[in-house]
Design a protein around this motif. Sequence first.
Motif, PDB file in Angstrom:
ATOM      1  N   PRO A  32       0.705  -1.221  -0.162  1.00  0.00           N
ATOM      2  CA  PRO A  32      -0.021  -0.190   0.203  1.00  0.00           C
ATOM      3  C   PRO A  32       0.085   1.352   0.334  1.00  0.00           C
ATOM      4  CG  PRO A  32       0.656  -1.104   2.094  1.00  0.00           C
ATOM      5  CD  PRO A  32       0.851  -1.316   1.584  1.00  0.00           C
ATOM      6  N   VAL A  33      -0.030   2.045  -0.451  1.00  0.00           N
ATOM      7  CA  VAL A  33       0.933   4.254  -1.035  1.00  0.00           C
ATOM      8  C   VAL A  33       0.261   5.013  -0.120  1.00  0.00           C
ATOM      9  CG1 VAL A  33       2.045   3.040  -3.195  1.00  0.00           C
ATOM     10  CG2 VAL A  33      -0.589   3.961  -2.869  1.00  0.00           C
ATOM     11  N   GLU A  34      -0.434   4.736   0.569  1.00  0.00           N
ATOM     12  CA  GLU A  34      -1.348   5.323   1.023  1.00  0.00           C
ATOM     13  C   GLU A  34      -0.581   5.829   2.533  1.00  0.00           C
ATOM     14  OE1 GLU A  34      -3.379   8.594   3.211  1.00  0.00           O
ATOM     15  OE2 GLU A  34      -3.727   7.465   0.656  1.00  0.00           O
ATOM     16  N   PRO A  35       0.420   4.636   3.512  1.00  0.00           N
ATOM     17  CA  PRO A  35       0.752   5.414   4.682  1.00  0.00           C
ATOM     18  C   PRO A  35       2.223   5.597   4.027  1.00  0.00           C
ATOM     19  CG  PRO A  35       0.367   3.110   4.753  1.00  0.00           C
ATOM     20  CD  PRO A  35      -0.016   3.116   3.215  1.00  0.00           C
ATOM     21  N   ASP A  36       2.547   5.992   2.709  1.00  0.00           N
ATOM     22  CA  ASP A  36       3.524   6.817   2.305  1.00  0.00           C
ATOM     23  C   ASP A  36       3.212   8.074   2.119  1.00  0.00           C
ATOM     24  OD1 ASP A  36       5.959   4.569   2.225  1.00  0.00           O
ATOM     25  OD2 ASP A  36       5.125   3.646   0.038  1.00  0.00           O
ATOM     26  N   LEU A  37       1.735   8.080   1.820  1.00  0.00           N
ATOM     27  CA  LEU A  37       1.193   9.829   1.260  1.00  0.00           C
ATOM     28  C   LEU A  37       0.792  10.190   2.925  1.00  0.00           C
ATOM     29  CD1 LEU A  37      -1.049   8.822  -1.149  1.00  0.00           C
ATOM     30  CD2 LEU A  37       0.920   9.888  -1.320  1.00  0.00           C
ATOM     31  N   GLU A  42       1.979  14.171   7.126  1.00  0.00           N
ATOM     32  CA  GLU A  42       2.191  14.372   8.816  1.00  0.00           C
ATOM     33  C   GLU A  42       3.361  15.423   8.493  1.00  0.00           C
ATOM     34  OE1 GLU A  42       2.882  12.562  12.552  1.00  0.00           O
ATOM     35  OE2 GLU A  42       2.871  11.369  10.831  1.00  0.00           O
ATOM     36  N   HIS A  43       4.379  15.288   7.990  1.00  0.00           N
ATOM     37  CA  HIS A  43       5.229  16.170   7.646  1.00  0.00           C
ATOM     38  C   HIS A  43       5.290  17.552   6.513  1.00  0.00           C
ATOM     39  CE1 HIS A  43       7.227  13.696  11.045  1.00  0.00           C
ATOM     40  NE2 HIS A  43       6.839  12.800  10.554  1.00  0.00           N
ATOM     41  N   GLY A  44       3.800  17.906   5.531  1.00  0.00           N
ATOM     42  CA  GLY A  44       4.075  18.764   5.685  1.00  0.00           C
ATOM     43  C   GLY A  44       5.076  18.626   4.154  1.00  0.00           C
ATOM     44  N   ALA A  45       5.197  17.531   3.507  1.00  0.00           N
ATOM     45  CA  ALA A  45       6.196  17.396   2.111  1.00  0.00           C
ATOM     46  C   ALA A  45       5.819  16.799   1.403  1.00  0.00           C
ATOM     47  CB  ALA A  45       7.509  16.314   3.204  1.00  0.00           C
ATOM     48  N   LEU A  46       3.937  16.539   1.192  1.00  0.00           N
ATOM     49  CA  LEU A  46       3.716  16.225   0.064  1.00  0.00           C
ATOM     50  C   LEU A  46       3.195  17.591  -0.986  1.00  0.00           C
ATOM     51  CD1 LEU A  46       1.945  13.161  -0.749  1.00  0.00           C
ATOM     52  CD2 LEU A  46       0.181  14.152  -0.254  1.00  0.00           C
ATOM     53  N   GLY A  47       4.847  17.342  -1.108  1.00  0.00           N
ATOM     54  CA  GLY A  47       4.039  18.209  -2.283  1.00  0.00           C
ATOM     55  C   GLY A  47       4.960  19.447  -1.968  1.00  0.00           C
ATOM     56  N   ASP A 206      17.365  12.821  10.520  1.00  0.00           N
ATOM     57  CA  ASP A 206      16.898  12.745  12.111  1.00  0.00           C
ATOM     58  C   ASP A 206      16.337  11.832  11.121  1.00  0.00           C
ATOM     59  OD1 ASP A 206      18.188  14.309  13.148  1.00  0.00           O
ATOM     60  OD2 ASP A 206      16.766  15.829  12.774  1.00  0.00           O
ATOM     61  N   VAL A 207      15.734  10.509  12.584  1.00  0.00           N
ATOM     62  CA  VAL A 207      15.011   9.443  11.630  1.00  0.00           C
ATOM     63  C   VAL A 207      13.828   9.915  12.907  1.00  0.00           C
ATOM     64  CG1 VAL A 207      14.634   7.047  11.726  1.00  0.00           C
ATOM     65  CG2 VAL A 207      17.113   7.858  11.205  1.00  0.00           C
ATOM     66  N   VAL A 208      12.114  10.196  12.629  1.00  0.00           N
ATOM     67  CA  VAL A 208      11.125  10.383  13.230  1.00  0.00           C
ATOM     68  C   VAL A 208      10.392   9.321  13.280  1.00  0.00           C
ATOM     69  CG1 VAL A 208      11.573  12.869  12.781  1.00  0.00           C
ATOM     70  CG2 VAL A 208      10.307  11.791  11.036  1.00  0.00           C
ATOM     71  N   GLU A 209      10.402   7.975  12.540  1.00  0.00           N
ATOM     72  CA  GLU A 209       9.752   7.103  12.098  1.00  0.00           C
ATOM     73  C   GLU A 209      10.013   6.493  11.634  1.00  0.00           C
ATOM     74  OE1 GLU A 209       6.032   7.856  10.475  1.00  0.00           O
ATOM     75  OE2 GLU A 209       4.365   5.795  11.070  1.00  0.00           O
ATOM     76  N   GLY A 218      12.550  -2.643   6.302  1.00  0.00           N
ATOM     77  CA  GLY A 218      12.195  -1.666   7.672  1.00  0.00           C
ATOM     78  C   GLY A 218      11.644  -0.202   6.827  1.00  0.00           C
ATOM     79  N   SER A 219      10.998   0.759   7.511  1.00  0.00           N
ATOM     80  CA  SER A 219      10.621   1.291   6.803  1.00  0.00           C
ATOM     81  C   SER A 219      10.599   2.610   7.934  1.00  0.00           C
ATOM     82  CB  SER A 219       8.778   1.263   6.885  1.00  0.00           C
ATOM     83  OG  SER A 219       8.650   0.130   5.884  1.00  0.00           O
ATOM     84  N   TYR A 220      11.456   3.318   6.726  1.00  0.00           N
ATOM     85  CA  TYR A 220      12.075   5.421   7.475  1.00  0.00           C
ATOM     86  C   TYR A 220      10.873   6.225   6.701  1.00  0.00           C
ATOM     87  CZ  TYR A 220      15.831   1.861   9.726  1.00  0.00           C
ATOM     88  OH  TYR A 220      16.499   1.429  10.789  1.00  0.00           O
ATOM     89  N   THR A 221      10.713   7.215   8.017  1.00  0.00           N
ATOM     90  CA  THR A 221      10.653   8.356   7.955  1.00  0.00           C
ATOM     91  C   THR A 221      11.546   9.441   8.233  1.00  0.00           C
ATOM     92  OG1 THR A 221       8.299   7.860   7.969  1.00  0.00           O
ATOM     93  CG2 THR A 221       9.031  10.268   7.977  1.00  0.00           C
ATOM     94  N   CYS A 222      12.252  10.237   7.237  1.00  0.00           N
ATOM     95  CA  CYS A 222      13.562  10.494   8.027  1.00  0.00           C
ATOM     96  C   CYS A 222      13.300  12.071   7.534  1.00  0.00           C
ATOM     97  CB  CYS A 222      14.488  10.143   7.165  1.00  0.00           C
ATOM     98  SG  CYS A 222      14.878   8.600   7.229  1.00  0.00           S
ATOM     99  N   VAL A 223      13.839  13.442   8.236  1.00  0.00           N
ATOM    100  CA  VAL A 223      13.804  14.638   8.430  1.00  0.00           C
ATOM    101  C   VAL A 223      14.751  15.234   7.984  1.00  0.00           C
ATOM    102  CG1 VAL A 223      12.569  16.959   8.691  1.00  0.00           C
ATOM    103  CG2 VAL A 223      11.875  15.017   9.162  1.00  0.00           C
TER     104      VAL A 223
END
Length: 226
Positions: A32-37, A42-47, A206-209, A218-223
């Motif tokens: 699924p791609v919805e978790p990525d979107l 959440e971090h103001g980075a969708l475009g 910074d790894v935030v999730e 592994g799934s990473y959200t990095c800022v």
Amino acid sequence: MDWTLDETAHAGPEHLDPGFVAGYDRKQGFPPVEPDLAALREHGALGPTVVDLAAGTGRFAIAAAAHCRRVVAVDVSPAMLAHLRAVAPANVELVPAGFLSYEHAGATADAVHTRNALHQLPDFWKGIALDRIFRILRPGGVLRLHDLIYDFDPGEAPAVFEGWFAGAASDPAAGYTAEDYAVHVRTEHSTYRRLLEALLDATGFDVVEVSYVRRLYGSYTCVRRS
């Protein structure tokens, strides 16, 4: 003198095969791609600008295009890009390149997404790739990264792999088989979690999730730091 790795040679011959590409999403299990979107939102980075590195068949790129002004789908595989070209909306740009050769143009990206591709590079080149991603992103931009990463100590590898192989698909058309997994271990460049996270930190992320499945995926959200 050219010292850059040939990413096409490291992508795996199957990714250059149109027959494999046609069944790629099914073999991947239609992640699924919805978790990525949602993570980018959440971090103001969708475009407005998102880059999908190693875009594959474009599941994420196409989904992101509904929310972003510009999506750049990058892949070294002509077969993958040909598949995506047939289905991509007008605001998805297709670029034949890889982590080490993509040259970003225009406004810096708000987000970079990549799934199951960084492991094709040895660790030295992962560091180079992450540095290049850092430079693509604006300060505060987000890297959303999925990959096969080893969240265990070396001595645990036999037991973890035994369990992994036991749960593999029996039909190669339906999923990855135990032999597929074994080939990955022997020939690809998945790394240990601690090494990847050290590279992310050293690069300026910074790894935030972070989350793991079976100590392997592994799934990473990095800022990006300023």
